[in-house]
Write an enzyme that holds these catalytic residues in place. Structure first.
Site, PDB file in Angstrom:
ATOM      1  CD1 TRP A 151       1.488  17.741  31.178  1.00 31.63           C
ATOM      2  CD2 TRP A 151       2.831  18.874  32.557  1.00 31.63           C
ATOM      3  NE1 TRP A 151       2.768  17.611  30.702  1.00 31.63           N
ATOM      4  CE2 TRP A 151       3.616  18.295  31.543  1.00 31.63           C
ATOM      5  CE3 TRP A 151       3.468  19.636  33.546  1.00 31.63           C
ATOM      6  CZ2 TRP A 151       4.997  18.441  31.475  1.00 31.63           C
ATOM      7  CZ3 TRP A 151       4.846  19.779  33.472  1.00 31.63           C
ATOM      8  CH2 TRP A 151       5.581  19.192  32.451  1.00 31.63           C
ATOM      9  CG  ASN A 152       3.540  23.616  30.617  1.00 30.38           C
ATOM     10  OD1 ASN A 152       2.369  23.743  30.273  1.00 30.38           O
ATOM     11  ND2 ASN A 152       4.536  24.123  29.927  1.00 30.38           N
ATOM     12  CE  LYS A 175      -7.554  16.160  26.586  1.00 27.57           C
ATOM     13  NZ  LYS A 175      -6.884  16.017  27.898  1.00 27.57           N
ATOM     14  N   PRO A 176      -8.715  19.145  30.177  1.00 28.77           N
ATOM     15  CG  PRO A 176      -8.962  18.866  32.497  1.00 28.77           C
ATOM     16  CD  PRO A 176      -9.724  18.797  31.196  1.00 28.77           C
ATOM     17  CB  ALA A 177      -2.831  17.831  30.965  1.00 33.30           C
ATOM     18  N   GLY A 229      -0.014  22.488  23.673  1.00 33.88           N
ATOM     19  CA  GLY A 229       0.644  21.222  23.996  1.00 33.88           C
ATOM     20  C   GLY A 229       1.799  20.986  23.043  1.00 33.88           C
ATOM     21  CB  SER A 230       3.735  17.969  22.328  1.00 34.27           C
ATOM     22  OG  SER A 230       2.687  17.094  21.986  1.00 34.27           O
ATOM     23  CD  GLU A 251      -0.236  30.053  21.635  1.00 36.38           C
ATOM     24  OE1 GLU A 251       1.009  30.012  21.757  1.00 36.38           O
ATOM     25  OE2 GLU A 251      -0.831  31.061  21.249  1.00 36.38           O
ATOM     26  CG  LEU A 252       1.767  23.660  18.429  1.00 32.95           C
ATOM     27  CD1 LEU A 252       1.950  23.155  17.020  1.00 32.95           C
ATOM     28  CD2 LEU A 252       0.746  22.808  19.188  1.00 32.95           C
ATOM     29  CB  CYS A 285       6.044  26.404  25.641  1.00 28.66           C
ATOM     30  SG  CYS A 285       5.095  27.771  26.312  1.00 28.66           S
ATOM     31  CD  GLU A 379       9.159  21.837  24.141  1.00 32.47           C
ATOM     32  OE1 GLU A 379       8.536  20.926  23.586  1.00 32.47           O
ATOM     33  OE2 GLU A 379       8.610  22.823  24.621  1.00 32.47           O
TER      34      GLU A 379
END
Ligand code: NAD
Length: 476
Positions: A151-152, A175-177, A229-230, A251-252, A285, A379
Site C-alpha cells: 500500500w505504501n 492483487k493490490p494491498a 512487501g514485507s 522486493e522486501l 522501504c 523496520e
C-alpha cells in the site's frame, strides 16, 4: 470525496464486477468509510486465472511495437489523470497530495520507459566453434505473471511490475494491498482506455490474500511471481512458488543507514536526511532508519536536523501544505510508538516530536540511541529518526552492514576515495552518494540479503520478464 469514475469493482477479463461480495475501505486519518470495494474470493480468482491464460496466448504474439504503443497511451493517460490518482492515494492510504503527484510522475516514468524498451528486446548471435552450426539466443516472454503489491506506493509499485511485464509480452494479474485497491483499479481503468486487451492486466482486490494467491501460486501455468512487501510474507511466498518452480522477484523490507562524514556539506546532508527519512511519513522501504553522524559534526547535525523536523507540517493529506499525513492504520502507529518508547526506556534522548494522536505521529528525532534499541534492528516504517555517532570510516561501514537487510544506503562525503570505498563496501543494492533520493525508473531497484531477490527498473526490470532461449541450427 473520491474522484468520479473511481472503480470499486474487480477488473477481470476486461469487465468490472462487484461480485460476489464487498468490503468497506476506510480513510486512515478519520476512519470514515470511503468505498465498498469488490472482495474477490478463490472461485472468482480461478475465473480470472483462466481468462489470463487465454489472453496470454494472444498478447505474447503482438509485435513489440504494438505492445509499446498501448503502453505509450497508458503513460499519457496516467499523466492526464495525475490529480485524481493523487487524490485517491491521499484518501485511501493517507499520502500527502503533494507527494502523491510526485509518485504519479514516478509511476508514469516506468510506463514511458518500458513503452520504449519493448522495441529493444534484442537477441544475440554467437560465433560457432563448429563450422556446420549457427548459434543464437532469442528472448521470449516468461509467461503469465501473478503480482502482489503493498500500500505504501500504490501507483508506482503497480507500474514498476506491470509495465515491464506487459512490454515483454506477459499478462499480469495483480492483487493490490487491502489498504490501497482503488489506485490499482484506477490504473487498470486507464489501461483499458489505452486499448489494453481484456485480461492482459487484471486487478483482484480481496480481504483474502492467502486464498486468492494460492490459486495462482499452485497453478503451473503461472510462470512468474513478483512480490513487493514485507520480508516475512516474501519468505512464505518464496517457499510456495518453489513447488511449480516459478520465476521469482521479491522486493522486501529495508533498514537503510544514512552516514554523514565530517567533510559532508552539512546543510545539504540535513535536507537529504529529511527526505530520505520522512518521505511518505517514513513508510518507505528505502527510508533511512539509522542516521550515523561523525562525532566532529554530530551536535551541529542533530541540532539542524531536529529543527528542520520540527518545521514539518503534519495534517490532512488533502491539504496542499501537509508534509506528513497519517500512518496507514492504528497498528502502524502503535509500532512506531513502541519503537520510540523502547529507545527512550533504554536511555535515548528525545530531541523533539513523538506525540501520537490516532493514526498521526509527530515526526520525532532521537539522539544517543543505544545499539540494543529495537529501532536499530527492525523496520520502523514511521516518522522517527534515530541519530548515532561514529569516529572511523571502518566503524561506520561495520555498523551499516550489521543488519540482515540490504536494500538502500546513503552516504555524505566530499572525499572521492571514501565515496568509492564505502560504495564498494556497503552490502546494499542501492547506494546514494550525496543523494537522498536515488530512485528513478531507469536504474535498478532491489536489495541484497533479507531485502529480496531480483531487480526492477531499467533494462534489468525488463530482463526479469524474459526467458533466454538458445537456438542451435545445423546448416549442412
Ligand atoms: P505485507 O507483506 O504485509 O503486504 C504486502 C502485500 O502482500 C499485500 O498486498 C498483502 O495483501 C499481501 N499479503 C500479505 N500476506 C500474504 C500472504 N500470506 N499471501 C499472499 N499475499 C499476502 O507488507 P505491507 O505492510 O503492505 O508493506 C510494507 C512492506 O513492504 C515493508 O516491509 C516495506 O519495506 C516493503 N516494501 C518494499 C519495497 C521494495 O521495493 N523493496 C517497496 C515498498 C514496500
Amino acid at each position: 470525496m473520491l474522484p468520479e469514475n473511481t472503480p470499486k469493482e474487480a477488473f477481470i477479463d476486461g469487465r468490472w464486477a462487484l461480485a460476489p461480495k464487498t468490503f468497506t475501505l476506510r480513510r486512515p486519518d478519520t476512519g470514515a468509510p470511503l468505498a465498498e470495494v469488490a472482495d474477490v474470493d478463490a472461485e472468482t480468482a480461478r475465473k480470472a486465472l483462466e481468462a489470463q491464460i487465454e489472453a496470454d496466448a494472444h498478447w505474447r504474439k503482438q509485435t513489440p511495437a504494438a505492445r509499446g504503443a498501448v503502453l505509450r497511451r497508458w503513460y499519457e493517460l496516467i499523466l492526464e489523470h495525475a490529480e485524481p490518482l493523487a487524490r485517491i492515494m491521499a484518501l485511501e492510504m493517507g499520502k500527502p497530495i503533494r507527494e502523491g503527484r510526485k509518485e504519479v510522475a514516478y509511476a508514469a516514468g516506468f510506463v514511458e520507459w518500458y513503452a520504449e524498451e519493448a522495441k529493444r528486446i534484442y537477441g544475440t548471435t554467437i560465433p560457432s566453434p563448429d563450422p556446420a552450426k549457427r548459434l543464437m539466443v532469442i528472448k521470449a516472454p516468461v509467461g503469465p505473471v501473478y503480482a502482489i503489491t503493498p500500500w505504501n506506493f500504490p501507483a508506482a509499485m503497480v507500474t514498476r511490475k506491470a509495465a515491464p511485464a506487459l512490454a515483454a509480452g506477459c499478462t499480469v494479474t495483480l492483487k493490490p494491498a487491502e489498504e490501497s485497491p482503488l489506485t490499482a483499479l484506477y490504473l487498470a481503468r486507464l489501461w483499458q482506455e489505452a486499448g489494453g486487451h481484456p485480461a492482459t492486466l487484471q486487478v483482484l482486490p480481496t480481504t483474502d490474500p492467502v486464498g486468492v494467491s494460492r490459486v495462482f501460486l499452485e497453478d503451473p501455468r503461472i510462470r512468474k511471481l513478483t512480490f513487493t512487501g514485507s520480508t516475512a510474507v516474501g519468505q512464505q511466498l518464496y517457499a510456495q512458488a518453489a513447488k511449480t518452480m516459478k520465476r521469482i522477484a521479491l522486493e522486501l523490507g529495508g533498514h537503510a543507514p544514512f552516514i554523514a562524514f565530517e567533510d559532508a556539506d552539512l546543510e545539504k546532508a540535513v535536507a537529504a536526511a529529511i527526505t530520505a527519512k520522512f518521505r511518505n511519513g517514513g513508510q518507505s522501504c528505502v527510508a533511512a532508519n539509522r542516521i550515523y553522524v561523525h562525532r566532529a559534526i554530530h551536535d551541529r547535525f542533530a541540532e539542524a536536523f531536529a529543527e528542520a523536523v520540527g518545521r514539518l507540517r503534519v495534517g490532512d493529506p488533502l491539504d496542499e501544505a501537509t508534509e506528513i499525513g497519517p500512518l496507514v492504520n492504528a497498528a502502524a502507529a502503535a509500532k512506531v510508538e513502541a519503537h520510540l518508547s523502547d529507545a527512550l526506556a533504554r536511555g535515548a534522548r528525545l530531541l523533539g516530536g513523538g506525540k501520537r494522536r490516532g493514526t498521526f505521529v509527530e515526526p520525532a528525532v532521537l539522539a544517543r540511541v543505544p545499539l540494543s534499541a529495537k529501532i536499530l534492528e527492525e523496520e520502523t516504517f514511521g516518522p522517527v529518526a534515530p541519530i548515532l555517532s561514529f569516529e572511523r570510516e571502518e566503524e561506520a561501514l561495520a555498523m551499516a552492514n550489521a543488519s540482515p537487510y540490504g536494500l538502500a544506503a546513503y552516504l555524505w562525503t566530499r572525499d572521492l576515495g571514501r565515496a568509492w570505498r564505502m560504495s564498494e563496501g556497503l552490502e546494499f543494492g542501492i547506494v546514494g552518494v550525496n543523494d537522498g533520493l536515488p530512485s528513478t525508473p531507469v536504474a535498478p531497484f532491489g536489495g541484497m540479503k533479507l531485502s529480496g531477490i531480483g531487480r526492477e527498473g531499467g533494462k534489468w526490470g525488463l530482463d526479469a520478464f524474459l526467458e533466454i532461449k538458445y537456438v542451435s541450427v545445423v546448416i549442412t
